[in-house]
Design an enzyme around this catalytic site. Structure first.
Site, mmCIF file in Angstrom:
data_model
loop_
_atom_site.group_PDB
_atom_site.id
_atom_site.type_symbol
_atom_site.label_atom_id
_atom_site.label_comp_id
_atom_site.label_asym_id
_atom_site.label_seq_id
_atom_site.Cartn_x
_atom_site.Cartn_y
_atom_site.Cartn_z
ATOM 1 C CG ASN A 30 -0.185 9.313 -4.925
ATOM 2 O OD1 ASN A 30 0.641 9.917 -5.619
ATOM 3 N ND2 ASN A 30 -0.889 8.303 -5.396
ATOM 4 C CG HIS A 41 6.719 6.345 3.190
ATOM 5 N ND1 HIS A 41 5.571 6.993 2.804
ATOM 6 C CD2 HIS A 41 6.447 5.779 4.391
ATOM 7 C CE1 HIS A 41 4.647 6.844 3.734
ATOM 8 N NE2 HIS A 41 5.153 6.104 4.713
#
Length: 177
Positions: A30, A41
């Site tokens: 997550n 990310h």
């Protein structure tokens, strides 16, 4: 970035970096708070995802998190099992993992990557009810994609060095070639 900025990021969704027919779709557990705050990310400075991706031969140079869209040109993408940002993955519930696995399976079926690489064997075990899964290729497919469980590149995962992680990621790269 202040702690208040990071806490405010908890409710932000981080867009996937995806396209149809990727060679490998990497799937994190997550988003961390730094990832949510930046929209990139694996953005936390201590995270080894980007260096390991390069060391393993997936990318010709070390990419910065802000260059994540370049992954698509290499046939690679990134998503997450659970969309909710947290400071630590242990803040996620078993229900969130299972629901994330269900949603991920539908996403993979739609995108049709050749390989789904779950970055964190514990996340794979929790999301897909595979309590004995080990690092490496898995027997099952998800959404039509072959599955590989990879070590979590978080700096908290001290059992794996960047080099030993890169060796495992390179095994996937060779299988996906």
């Amino acid at each position: 970035m202040t702690q208040a900025d990071l806490e405010a990021a908890r409710d932000r969704l981080v867009p996937d970096v995806v396209a149809s027919g990727l060679r490998v779709l990497f799937c994190g557990i997550n988003p961390g708070l730094m990832t949510a705050a930046t929209g990139h990310h694996f953005a936390r400075p201590g995270n080894r995802f980007w260096p390991v991706l390069h060391l393993s031969g997936f990318t010709p140079r070390l990419l910065k998190p802000s260059e994540q869209q370049e992954l698509l040109s290499y046939g690679l993408g990134i998503t997450n099992v659970v969309a909710r940002a947290t400071a630590r993955a242990d803040e996620l519930s078993a229900d969130e993992y299972r629901e994330g696995g269900r949603l991920l399976e539908a996403k993979v079926a739609e995108l049709r990557p050749h390989w789904l690489a779950v970055v964190g064997v514990t996340a794979y075990r929790s999301a897909f009810g595979e309590p004995r899964a080990k690092i490496g290729p898995q027997d099952r497919t998800i959404g039509g994609a072959r599955v590989w469980a990879l070590p979590n590149p978080s700096g908290l995962n001290a059992h794996w060095t960047a080099q030993t992680m890169a060796e495992e990621y390179a095994r996937l790269r060779e299988a996906a070639a």
